[in-house]
Design a protein around this motif. Structure first.
Motif, PDB file in Angstrom:
ATOM      1  N   VAL A  32       0.821  -1.205   0.000  1.00 29.72           N
ATOM      2  CA  VAL A  32       0.000   0.000   0.000  1.00 29.72           C
ATOM      3  C   VAL A  32       0.861   1.263   0.000  1.00 29.72           C
ATOM      4  O   VAL A  32       0.505   2.265  -0.634  1.00 29.72           O
ATOM      5  N   GLN A  33       2.022   1.227   0.672  1.00 27.95           N
ATOM      6  CA  GLN A  33       2.894   2.413   0.634  1.00 27.95           C
ATOM      7  C   GLN A  33       3.461   2.609  -0.776  1.00 27.95           C
ATOM      8  O   GLN A  33       3.570   3.748  -1.258  1.00 27.95           O
ATOM      9  N   SER A  80      -6.702   2.803  -3.076  1.00 23.66           N
ATOM     10  CA  SER A  80      -6.748   2.892  -1.612  1.00 23.66           C
ATOM     11  C   SER A  80      -7.897   2.060  -1.054  1.00 23.66           C
ATOM     12  O   SER A  80      -7.732   1.342  -0.054  1.00 23.66           O
ATOM     13  N   GLY A  81      -9.063   2.144  -1.695  1.00 24.29           N
ATOM     14  CA  GLY A  81     -10.196   1.358  -1.239  1.00 24.29           C
ATOM     15  C   GLY A  81      -9.953  -0.133  -1.364  1.00 24.29           C
ATOM     16  O   GLY A  81     -10.331  -0.912  -0.479  1.00 24.29           O
ATOM     17  N   MET A 141       0.817   6.310  10.461  1.00 26.81           N
ATOM     18  CA  MET A 141       2.144   6.868  10.717  1.00 26.81           C
ATOM     19  C   MET A 141       3.051   6.691   9.503  1.00 26.81           C
ATOM     20  O   MET A 141       3.793   7.601   9.122  1.00 26.81           O
ATOM     21  N   LEU A 142       2.998   5.514   8.889  1.00 23.21           N
ATOM     22  CA  LEU A 142       3.818   5.273   7.705  1.00 23.21           C
ATOM     23  C   LEU A 142       3.388   6.168   6.541  1.00 23.21           C
ATOM     24  O   LEU A 142       4.225   6.633   5.762  1.00 23.21           O
ATOM     25  N   MET A 143       2.091   6.428   6.448  1.00 13.62           N
ATOM     26  CA  MET A 143       1.597   7.282   5.366  1.00 13.62           C
ATOM     27  C   MET A 143       2.134   8.698   5.506  1.00 13.62           C
ATOM     28  O   MET A 143       2.400   9.366   4.501  1.00 13.62           O
ATOM     29  N   GLU A 144       2.312   9.172   6.741  1.00  8.75           N
ATOM     30  CA  GLU A 144       2.900  10.502   6.942  1.00  8.75           C
ATOM     31  C   GLU A 144       4.293  10.555   6.311  1.00  8.75           C
ATOM     32  O   GLU A 144       4.677  11.548   5.691  1.00  8.75           O
ATOM     33  N   GLY A 145       5.050   9.474   6.477  1.00  7.97           N
ATOM     34  CA  GLY A 145       6.375   9.422   5.876  1.00  7.97           C
ATOM     35  C   GLY A 145       6.325   9.446   4.361  1.00  7.97           C
ATOM     36  O   GLY A 145       7.157  10.097   3.715  1.00  7.97           O
ATOM     37  N   VAL A 154       4.702  20.731  13.308  1.00  7.87           N
ATOM     38  CA  VAL A 154       3.916  20.467  14.515  1.00  7.87           C
ATOM     39  C   VAL A 154       2.716  19.585  14.178  1.00  7.87           C
ATOM     40  O   VAL A 154       2.395  18.640  14.909  1.00  7.87           O
ATOM     41  N   LEU A 155       2.043  19.879  13.066  1.00 11.72           N
ATOM     42  CA  LEU A 155       0.886  19.079  12.657  1.00 11.72           C
ATOM     43  C   LEU A 155       1.284  17.628  12.399  1.00 11.72           C
ATOM     44  O   LEU A 155       0.635  16.697  12.901  1.00 11.72           O
ATOM     45  N   SER A 156       2.355  17.414  11.635  1.00 11.21           N
ATOM     46  CA  SER A 156       2.789  16.050  11.315  1.00 11.21           C
ATOM     47  C   SER A 156       3.279  15.324  12.562  1.00 11.21           C
ATOM     48  O   SER A 156       2.962  14.150  12.773  1.00 11.21           O
ATOM     49  N   GLY A 157       4.053  16.016  13.393  1.00 10.49           N
ATOM     50  CA  GLY A 157       4.557  15.389  14.609  1.00 10.49           C
ATOM     51  C   GLY A 157       3.436  14.991  15.545  1.00 10.49           C
ATOM     52  O   GLY A 157       3.450  13.885  16.123  1.00 10.49           O
ATOM     53  N   ALA A 158       2.440  15.867  15.711  1.00  8.38           N
ATOM     54  CA  ALA A 158       1.315  15.550  16.576  1.00  8.38           C
ATOM     55  C   ALA A 158       0.487  14.403  16.006  1.00  8.38           C
ATOM     56  O   ALA A 158      -0.018  13.551  16.749  1.00  8.38           O
ATOM     57  N   SER A 159       0.343  14.376  14.680  1.00 15.09           N
ATOM     58  CA  SER A 159      -0.407  13.296  14.043  1.00 15.09           C
ATOM     59  C   SER A 159       0.272  11.951  14.259  1.00 15.09           C
ATOM     60  O   SER A 159      -0.380  10.949  14.586  1.00 15.09           O
ATOM     61  N   ILE A 160       1.589  11.921  14.097  1.00 13.53           N
ATOM     62  CA  ILE A 160       2.336  10.680  14.322  1.00 13.53           C
ATOM     63  C   ILE A 160       2.240  10.259  15.786  1.00 13.53           C
ATOM     64  O   ILE A 160       2.035   9.075  16.104  1.00 13.53           O
TER      65      ILE A 160
END
Length: 376
Positions: free
Chosen positions: A16-17, A115-116, A140-144, A244-250
């Protein structure tokens, strides 16, 4: 079985990644391609707009096709078609603009339901007990991937303008090889199962949650520059907001994965309401960073909770279409939020996300606790 020793999950995750990577590379790759061939970035923006619009329009119909032929078999074919689309686009880089616009339709059509389809296969890859943790780790992996895609394009462009498109095609081929060959549940055509689709009102609250995520996140991700300029800060500080947004999301996804329970989406929607109101009120740097951190921390858990509960109400022979619809609704929310940032006063735009979160929470108030996963 622990998720971290679950070989089938990590195979699914790698697939998926790899399937997501081309989508995160496409905006910059298209822009660099058209800038090199025409001297203007504008055609790249047109290609990306057509690509995204095609994905959104075709996601649900192609998802229904996946449900008919089986998600594993259908995903392999779609990934191969997507790879061909990127390869043909690279080979026709010097073609006239109308030709390029027509060629970008192929990866858009084929890629809309990826994705579906992969999300449907996850239901057959891990059991219900591991599902919340699996979705959180995937978030978390998707953020990367979201961060790494554009960076990879910038690096590959040093080797040639067509190299990013070639790598996008290769990523699709790799994802096709990683699609599970023996999913736990076949498609409707293979199983004979023909359960009717649920009524819209059954899963409308979860679609509203998905829409809220896209709508409020776009307020931050599209507008970091005006948000810091509103405080009189230089443009160089804008990446701090995204960091900050990405870090908080992870961090939020990591905590959710550690707990391993579905949780109550109303709690995360309340966080969206509080964060959005604080963002709109303009309380200076403390208010900006606190609101972004709260929204980011609630994003991963809300996405995971929504996904788990959506799976519960979707029959197995309608999951690819249902999850594709959910991703499309979230993308529509992001697009509308982006439009609002461009045409409305900055303090107004978070209020749309607050309103959507309040509506979603109101829909869920009527549901019993066991219907939204709080009993787990």
């Amino acid at each position: 079985m622990s998720l971290f020793t679950h070989r089938a999950y990590w195979r699914w995750s790698a697939g998926v990644q790899a399937a997501r990577l081309p989508g995160t590379m496409a905006p910059l790759a298209f822009t660099l391609l058209t800038t090199a061939t025409t001297g203007s970035y504008r055609l790249g923006g047109v290609l990306m707009s057509v690509y995204v619009a095609t994905e959104m329009v075709c996601a649900v119909p192609v998802g229904r096709l996946l449900d008919r032929v089986g998600p594993a078999r259908g995903l392999t074919a779609l990934l191969l078609l997507t790879a061909v689309g990127y390869a043909v686009l690279a080979l026709a880089a010097d073609a006239p603009a109308p030709v390029l616009v027509a060629l970008v339709l192929l990866p858009g059509i084929a890629g809309g339901a990826l994705s579906g389809g992969f999300r449907t296969l996850l239901a057959d890859t891990v059991d219900d007990e591991l599902l919340p943790r699996a979705i959180s780790v995937d978030a978390m992996l998707m953020e990367g991937v979201l961060i790494g895609g554009p960076a990879l394009v910038a690096l590959l462009d040093l080797a040639g303008t067509l190299v990013p498109l070639a790598v996008m095609a290769a990523a699709c081929l790799a994802a096709a090889l990683l699609v599970p060959r023996r999913p736990g549940e076949p498609g409707r055509a293979e199983s004979g199962d023909d359960v009717p689709a649920p009524r819209l009102r059954t899963y409308l609250p979860w679609l509203c949650c998905a829409f809220t995520v896209g709508l409020l996140l776009s307020t931050i991700e599209v507008a970091p520059l005006p948000l810091v300029q509103r405080l009189g800060a230089p443009a160089a500080t804008a990446p701090v907001v995204i960091a900050v947004l990405s870090g908080a999301s992870i961090a939020g996804s990591a905590l959710y994965a550690w707990r391993g329970k579905t949780g109550d989406p109303r709690l995360f929607l309340a966080g969206f309401v509080a964060g959005g109101l604080t963002l709109a009120a303009d309380f200076g740097w403390p208010g900006l960073l606190a609101s972004v951190a709260v929204i980011g921390a609630c994003t991963g858990p809300l996405v995971a909770t929504t996904s788990v509960n959506l799976q519960r109400v979707l029959p197995k022979n309608h999951r690819s279409a249902g999850f594709s619809l959910s991703f499309t609704v979230q993308a529509a929310g992001f697009g509308l939020g982006s439009l609002a940032v461009g045409v409305l006063p900055l303090w107004v735009t978070p209020l749309f996300g607050v309103f959507a979160a309040a509506i979603a929470g109101g829909m869920l108030v009527r549901k019993p606790a066991r219907a939204i996963g709080t009993c787990q």
